[in-house]
Design a protein around this motif. Structure first.
Motif, short mmCIF file in Angstrom:
data_model
loop_
_atom_site.label_atom_id
_atom_site.label_comp_id
_atom_site.label_asym_id
_atom_site.label_seq_id
_atom_site.Cartn_x
_atom_site.Cartn_y
_atom_site.Cartn_z
N VAL A 82 0.95 -0.91 0.24
CA VAL A 82 0.21 -0.02 -0.27
C VAL A 82 0.66 1.27 -0.20
CG1 VAL A 82 -1.69 1.64 1.10
CG2 VAL A 82 -1.92 -0.93 1.20
N GLU A 83 0.63 2.56 -0.99
CA GLU A 83 1.01 3.21 -1.16
C GLU A 83 -0.43 4.35 -0.46
OE1 GLU A 83 4.93 3.36 -4.36
OE2 GLU A 83 2.50 3.96 -4.28
N LEU A 84 -0.26 5.58 0.42
CA LEU A 84 -1.14 6.10 0.79
C LEU A 84 -0.61 8.12 1.68
CD1 LEU A 84 -3.29 6.39 2.06
CD2 LEU A 84 -2.95 6.04 4.27
N SER A 85 -0.89 8.79 0.14
CA SER A 85 -0.68 9.97 0.20
C SER A 85 -1.86 11.25 0.52
CB SER A 85 0.40 10.32 -0.72
OG SER A 85 0.99 11.47 -0.53
N GLY A 86 -1.84 11.86 1.66
CA GLY A 86 -2.16 12.98 1.44
C GLY A 86 -2.19 13.95 2.81
N ASN A 87 -3.00 15.11 2.47
CA ASN A 87 -2.75 16.25 3.25
C ASN A 87 -3.07 16.57 4.40
OD1 ASN A 87 -2.92 19.24 3.69
ND2 ASN A 87 -0.90 19.60 3.34
N SER A 88 -2.75 16.29 5.41
CA SER A 88 -3.66 16.39 7.13
C SER A 88 -3.22 17.25 7.87
CB SER A 88 -4.22 15.13 7.00
OG SER A 88 -5.54 15.21 8.74
#
Length: 253
Positions: A82-88
């Motif tokens: 899994v790759e997971l990316s986001g702005n938070s």
């Protein structure tokens, strides 16, 4: 070993403490650097993102995940990368389920507390979007990158399976993506995920859709084509090494 499960059911905000479960089920790897891009989408990995078509390499508002797996051997499942990316400033989360209307979703949280990364695993009763339970799902090779409010992480979930039968749906998951706040090392719940159409995650992806359809409505149900009772299975840290934690889901025609 007897394990106490805390079921959190609430109509508003719920806080889940980090001390409810141990961390022996998690293993971290700092030997390589996180580098999440769209490279390989539709070829070697399935990609799901919100908004549609966004690039995690150049757009911090892009909530993105990619999934790839070892050859599927139901009911033993696949080793899911899994790759997971986001702005938070709090957390980003990936959920996996066979049917988001019933049964169980497994959630994986990549989060930060004042610039310090932490990781959580939980399950949710899909018939009650506020019913979260901490689970010790085995996750290995966890890597992270924090850059201000940008959170990126990579990890592997061994022997995960959407069903317990030897059929083509065993590697088909509905993907849930979410982001939200943290309070120290506690996750603020419930969450309101976007929901993808079912995506297949075989070991070699030849005709993968790079952008499955997403909806912002909470727990919208894509059409599911299989019938009967199946199990969402994944290894559990407190069971024997070759055993799995079976989380029952009901799938309807």
């Amino acid at each position: 070993m007897e394990r106490g499960l805390i079921l959190l059911i609430a109509t508003g905000m719920v806080f889940l403490t980090s001390g409810v479960r141990g961390t022996a089920h998690l293993s971290f790897d700092s030997s390589t650097q996180v580098n999440i891009t769209r490279a390989g989408c539709g070829d070697t990995k399935v990609c799901v993102e919100n908004p549609s078509g966004c690039d995690p390499a150049g757009n911090t508002s892009c909530l993105f995940t990619s999934l790839s797996g070892s050859p599927l051997t139901p009911p033993n499942g696949t080793d899911l990368s899994v790759e997971l990316s986001g702005n938070s400033s709090g957390y980003i989360a990936l959920g996996l389920t066979a049917d988001p209307a019933v049964g169980i979703s497994l959630f994986f949280f990549c989060a930060q507390n004042n610039g310090t990364f932490f990781f959580r695993t939980m399950s949710r009763n899909n018939s009650n979007s506020s019913a979260f339970t901490p689970v010790e799902t085995i996750v290995s090779g966890i890597r992270s990158l924090l850059n201000g409010s940008l959170i990126q992480c990579e990890f592997t979930v061994p022997r995960i399976n959407a069903t317990n039968t030897r059929n083509s749906d065993a590697g088909t998951f509905v993907v849930l993506l979410a982001s939200g706040a943290t309070n120290g090392t506690m996750i603020d719940l419930p969450l309101n995920p976007t929901v993808s159409a079912p995506v297949s995650v075989p070991g070699t992806i030849s005709n993968a859709a790079t952008t499955p359809s997403m909806t912002t409505s909470n727990m919208t149900t894509p059409n599911m084509t299989t019938s009967g009772v199946s199990s969402f299975s994944t290894p559990h840290a407190l069971l024997l090494p070759l055993s799995v934690l079976a989380l029952s889901v009901l799938k309807t025609v």
